[in-house]
Design an enzyme around this catalytic site. Structure first.
Site, PDB file in Angstrom:
ATOM      1  N   SER A   1       0.781  -1.342   0.064  1.00 59.52           N
ATOM      2  CA  SER A   1      -0.061  -0.097  -0.038  1.00 59.52           C
ATOM      3  C   SER A   1       0.803   1.254  -0.016  1.00 59.52           C
ATOM      4  O   SER A   1       0.320   2.544  -0.188  1.00 59.52           O
ATOM      5  CB  SER A   1      -0.766  -0.028   1.054  1.00 59.52           C
ATOM      6  OG  SER A   1      -1.638  -1.092   1.442  1.00 59.52           O
TER       7      SER A   1
ATOM      8  N   GLU B   1      -3.251   0.478  -9.355  1.00 57.43           N
ATOM      9  CA  GLU B   1      -2.239   1.444  -9.482  1.00 57.43           C
ATOM     10  C   GLU B   1      -1.040   0.211  -9.973  1.00 57.43           C
ATOM     11  O   GLU B   1      -0.564  -0.534  -9.254  1.00 57.43           O
ATOM     12  CB  GLU B   1      -1.677   2.191  -8.182  1.00 57.43           C
ATOM     13  CG  GLU B   1      -2.595   3.347  -7.949  1.00 57.43           C
ATOM     14  CD  GLU B   1      -2.170   3.666  -6.597  1.00 57.43           C
ATOM     15  OE1 GLU B   1      -2.391   5.077  -6.733  1.00 57.43           O
ATOM     16  OE2 GLU B   1      -1.733   3.255  -5.729  1.00 57.43           O
TER      17      GLU B   1
ATOM     18  N   ASN C   1      -3.376   6.444  -1.714  1.00 58.23           N
ATOM     19  CA  ASN C   1      -3.067   6.401  -0.324  1.00 58.23           C
ATOM     20  C   ASN C   1      -2.558   7.729   0.195  1.00 58.23           C
ATOM     21  O   ASN C   1      -2.872   7.878   1.226  1.00 58.23           O
ATOM     22  CB  ASN C   1      -2.205   4.965   0.153  1.00 58.23           C
ATOM     23  CG  ASN C   1      -3.092   3.858   0.256  1.00 58.23           C
ATOM     24  OD1 ASN C   1      -4.221   3.932   0.212  1.00 58.23           O
ATOM     25  ND2 ASN C   1      -2.554   2.732   0.262  1.00 58.23           N
TER      26      ASN C   1
ATOM     27  N   HIS D   1      -1.074  -2.394  -6.946  1.00 58.08           N
ATOM     28  CA  HIS D   1      -1.900  -1.985  -6.106  1.00 58.08           C
ATOM     29  C   HIS D   1      -3.281  -1.954  -6.344  1.00 58.08           C
ATOM     30  O   HIS D   1      -3.816  -1.375  -7.065  1.00 58.08           O
ATOM     31  CB  HIS D   1      -1.470  -0.655  -5.458  1.00 58.08           C
ATOM     32  CG  HIS D   1      -2.050  -0.219  -4.361  1.00 58.08           C
ATOM     33  ND1 HIS D   1      -2.393   1.034  -3.936  1.00 58.08           N
ATOM     34  CD2 HIS D   1      -2.677  -0.936  -3.565  1.00 58.08           C
ATOM     35  CE1 HIS D   1      -3.013   0.990  -2.623  1.00 58.08           C
ATOM     36  NE2 HIS D   1      -3.027  -0.206  -2.247  1.00 58.08           N
TER      37      HIS D   1
HETATM   38  N1  CAA Z   1     -17.745  -9.763  -2.609  1.00 59.72           N
HETATM   39  C1  CAA Z   1     -18.792  -9.904  -2.972  1.00 59.72           C
HETATM   40  N2  CAA Z   1     -19.870  -9.163  -2.364  1.00 59.72           N
HETATM   41  C2  CAA Z   1     -19.206  -8.257  -1.591  1.00 59.72           C
HETATM   42  C3  CAA Z   1     -17.969  -7.877  -1.418  1.00 59.72           C
HETATM   43  C4  CAA Z   1     -17.003  -8.628  -1.835  1.00 59.72           C
HETATM   44  N3  CAA Z   1     -15.818  -8.686  -1.617  1.00 59.72           N
HETATM   45  N4  CAA Z   1     -17.795  -7.079  -0.702  1.00 59.72           N
HETATM   46  C5  CAA Z   1     -19.158  -6.541  -0.180  1.00 59.72           C
HETATM   47  N5  CAA Z   1     -20.244  -7.239  -0.829  1.00 59.72           N
HETATM   48  C6  CAA Z   1     -21.564  -6.996  -0.709  1.00 59.72           C
HETATM   49  C7  CAA Z   1     -22.165  -6.800   0.429  1.00 59.72           C
HETATM   50  O1  CAA Z   1     -22.141  -7.875   1.475  1.00 59.72           O
HETATM   51  C8  CAA Z   1     -23.356  -6.088   0.271  1.00 59.72           C
HETATM   52  O2  CAA Z   1     -24.337  -7.279   0.290  1.00 59.72           O
HETATM   53  P1  CAA Z   1     -25.821  -7.307   0.843  1.00 59.72           P
HETATM   54  O3  CAA Z   1     -26.542  -5.965   0.064  1.00 59.72           O
HETATM   55  O4  CAA Z   1     -26.681  -8.604   0.408  1.00 59.72           O
HETATM   56  O5  CAA Z   1     -25.767  -6.701   2.258  1.00 59.72           O
HETATM   57  C9  CAA Z   1     -23.399  -5.553  -0.917  1.00 59.72           C
HETATM   58  O6  CAA Z   1     -21.920  -6.241  -1.771  1.00 59.72           O
HETATM   59  C10 CAA Z   1     -23.121  -4.234  -1.083  1.00 59.72           C
HETATM   60  O7  CAA Z   1     -22.919  -3.780  -2.680  1.00 59.72           O
HETATM   61  P2  CAA Z   1     -23.826  -2.715  -3.175  1.00 59.72           P
HETATM   62  O8  CAA Z   1     -23.346  -2.703  -4.788  1.00 59.72           O
HETATM   63  O9  CAA Z   1     -25.224  -2.978  -3.042  1.00 59.72           O
HETATM   64  O10 CAA Z   1     -23.143  -1.335  -2.301  1.00 59.72           O
HETATM   65  P3  CAA Z   1     -22.216  -0.214  -2.882  1.00 59.72           P
HETATM   66  O11 CAA Z   1     -23.105   0.414  -4.038  1.00 59.72           O
HETATM   67  O12 CAA Z   1     -22.315   0.554  -1.510  1.00 59.72           O
HETATM   68  O13 CAA Z   1     -21.094  -0.812  -3.262  1.00 59.72           O
HETATM   69  C11 CAA Z   1     -18.679  -0.789  -2.346  1.00 59.72           C
HETATM   70  C12 CAA Z   1     -20.032  -1.423  -2.211  1.00 59.72           C
HETATM   71  C13 CAA Z   1     -18.332  -1.029  -3.941  1.00 59.72           C
HETATM   72  C14 CAA Z   1     -17.632  -1.605  -1.469  1.00 59.72           C
HETATM   73  C15 CAA Z   1     -18.813   0.659  -2.065  1.00 59.72           C
HETATM   74  O14 CAA Z   1     -19.159   0.894  -0.834  1.00 59.72           O
HETATM   75  C16 CAA Z   1     -17.381   1.392  -2.391  1.00 59.72           C
HETATM   76  O15 CAA Z   1     -17.034   1.804  -3.408  1.00 59.72           O
HETATM   77  N6  CAA Z   1     -16.788   1.748  -1.204  1.00 59.72           N
HETATM   78  C17 CAA Z   1     -15.656   2.419  -1.229  1.00 59.72           C
HETATM   79  C18 CAA Z   1     -14.389   1.501  -1.058  1.00 59.72           C
HETATM   80  C19 CAA Z   1     -13.186   1.954  -1.124  1.00 59.72           C
HETATM   81  O16 CAA Z   1     -12.678   3.095  -1.230  1.00 59.72           O
HETATM   82  N7  CAA Z   1     -12.024   1.294  -1.268  1.00 59.72           N
HETATM   83  C20 CAA Z   1     -10.756   1.477  -1.334  1.00 59.72           C
HETATM   84  C21 CAA Z   1     -10.124   1.559  -0.021  1.00 59.72           C
HETATM   85  S1  CAA Z   1      -8.433   2.242  -0.113  1.00 59.72           S
HETATM   86  C22 CAA Z   1      -7.524   0.613  -0.173  1.00 59.72           C
HETATM   87  O17 CAA Z   1      -8.053  -0.489  -0.317  1.00 59.72           O
HETATM   88  C23 CAA Z   1      -6.105   0.826  -0.541  1.00 59.72           C
HETATM   89  C24 CAA Z   1      -5.202   0.525   0.628  1.00 59.72           C
HETATM   90  O18 CAA Z   1      -3.945   0.158   0.299  1.00 59.72           O
HETATM   91  C25 CAA Z   1      -5.609   0.973   1.825  1.00 59.72           C
END
Ligand code: CAA
Length: 287
Positions: free
Chosen positions: A123, A156, A195, A144
Site C-alpha cells: 500500500s 495502480e 493512499n 496495488h
Molecule cells: N464480494 C462480494 N460481495 C461483496 C463484497 C465482496 N468482496 N464486499 C461487499 N459485498 C456485498 C455486501 O455484502 C453487500 O451485500 P448485501 O446487499 O447482500 O448486504 C453488497 O456487496 C453491497 O454492494 P452494493 O453494490 O449494494 O453497495 P455499494 O454500491 O455501496 O458498493 C462498495 C459497495 C463497492 C464496496 C462501495 O461501498 C465502495 O466503493 N466503497 C469504497 C471502497 C473504497 O474506497 N475502497 C478503497 C479503500 S483504500 C484501499 O483499499 C487501498 C489501501 O491500500 C488501503
C-alpha cells in the site's frame, strides 16, 4: 513475457487483499495458487473467496457456471516451493512490513522460474527497496489493488527504479485482462497516488474525534452524505483494516515527515487488536 504466456498466478498472502486478488485472477480465467503460512489461513482465505463468489452469483453479477469455475481454479497452498515453482506471475499481498516482505522475496526468488514476474500489492512501501531483495529487480513492479478487489475498478501499476518497460507493459495488460482500469504510477513515493490522499483523510478524521471536535457518526455522515464518498471515513477505515492505515501512515511519517503523524486513536485500536471488520470490531462493532 507477454500476456498470452500467463497461465498460472500465485498470490502470496490469503488475508483481506490476498484472497480478493486471487478471486479476481480466478474470475479472469487464470489458474491460481493461494499461499499463506498455515492451513488455517489459506482455508480461511479460500472460504472468503467462496463466500464472495456465492454473493456475486446471488446478485447476478456473475453466472453460476463462472462461480463454479472460479472456485475450482483456486488451489490453497502452504509450501512456498510448490506455490511458486510453476508461477508465471507472483502477486504478493502479505503483511505491510519491509523486512518480512524482503525475507519472503528472497525465498521466493530461489524457487520461482527465471522468467516469472513479481508484483507487490504493497500500500505504500518502496517498490525499488522491495525489488532489491529479489534476484530480478527489473521483473518487479507494484500492482496495488483496492478493497474489495472484486468490486473496485482501479489498479495502480507502480514503476520502481529497476522496473523494465516490459514488466510494466505485462502487468498493465494483466490488470486490463482482470477487467480493471490500470493507472501507471511513474514515481515510487510512499502511498503512491491514492493512499497519499486517502490515508491522511482517514487520519484527519481520527484527529477530529481525538480532539473532541466531532463524533465518529458525525464525521461519517458528513463524509458519506455531504462529501459524497461511497463510505464514511471510519466505515472505510474498518473495511481497509485499521492496522493497514496505521502502518501506511507510520511509513509516510518516517519518509515524508510531520504532517503524516498517525493519530493516537489509530495506535490504540491497533494495540487492542480492534482492526475493523476482519476482527469484528474497529470504529464500529460487527459481531
Ligand atoms: N464480494 C462480494 N460481495 C461483496 C463484497 C465482496 N468482496 N464486499 C461487499 N459485498 C456485498 C455486501 O455484502 C453487500 O451485500 P448485501 O446487499 O447482500 O448486504 C453488497 O456487496 C453491497 O454492494 P452494493 O453494490 O449494494 O453497495 P455499494 O454500491 O455501496 O458498493 C462498495 C459497495 C463497492 C464496496 C462501495 O461501498 C465502495 O466503493 N466503497 C469504497 C471502497 C473504497 O474506497 N475502497 C478503497 C479503500 S483504500 C484501499 O483499499 C487501498 C489501501 O491500500 C488501503
Amino acid at each position: 513475457m507477454q500476456l498470452e504466456d500467463i497461465e498460472i498466478i500465485t498470490v502470496l498472502g490469503a488475508g483481506t487483499m490476498g484472497h480478493g486478488i486471487a478471486e479476481v485472477a480466478a474470475l479472469a480465467g487464470y489458474e491460481v495458487r493461494l499461499r499463506d503460512i498455515n492451513e488455517e489461513l489459506v482455508e480461511d482465505g479460500y472460504e472468503q473467496i467462496a463466500w464472495s463468489l456465492d454473493k456475486l452469483a446471488e446478485k447476478d453479477r456473475i453466472s453460476e457456471e463462472t462461480r463454479d469455475e472460479a472456485k475450482e481454479s483456486v488451489t490453497p497452498v502452504v509450501d512456498v516451493e510448490s506455490a511458486v515453482d510453476e508461477a508465471d506471475i507472483v502477486i504478493e499481498a502479505i503483511v505491510e512490513n519491509m523486512d518480512i516482505k524482503q525475507d519472503v522475496y528472497e525465498e521466493v526468488s530461489e524457487h520461482a522460474p527465471e522468467q516469472t514476474i513479481f508484483a507487490s500489492n504493497t500500500s505504500s512501501l518502496s517498490i525499488s527497496d522491495l525489488s532489491e531483495a529479489t534476484d530480478r529487480p527489473e521483473q518487479f513492479c507494484g500492482m496495488h489493488f483496492f478493497n474489495p478487489p472484486v468490486r473496485m475498478d482501479l489498479i495502480e501499476v507502480i514503476r520502481g527504479d529497476h522496473t523494465s518497460d516490459e514488466t510494466m507493459d505485462v502487468i498493465e495488460a494483466l490488470a486490463e485482462d482482470f477487467d480493471k482500469s490500470p493507472v501507471r504510477v511513474r514515481k515510487d513515493v510512499p502511498g503512491f497516488i491514492v493512499n497519499r490522499i486517502l490515508v491522511p483523510l482517514m487520519n484527519e478524521a481520527c484527529w477530529i474525534v481525538e480532539n473532541g471536535d466531532a463524533t465518529v457518526a458525525e464525521v461519517d455522515s458528513t463524509t458519506k452524505y455531504d462529501l459524497g464518498l461511497p463510505m464514511g471515513a471510519f466505515e472505510l477505515g474498518d473495511q481497509v483494516g485499521i492496522d493497514v492505515t496505521y502502518h501506511v501512515l507510520e511509513y509516510m511519517h518516517e519518509v515524508l515527515g510531520e504532517p503524516y503523524e498517525p493519530c493516537p486513536l489509530l495506535e490504540e485500536k491497533v494495540d487492542n487488536e480492534n482492526l475493523g471488520q476482519k476482527t469484528g470490531k474497529g470504529f464500529y462493532d460487527y459481531e
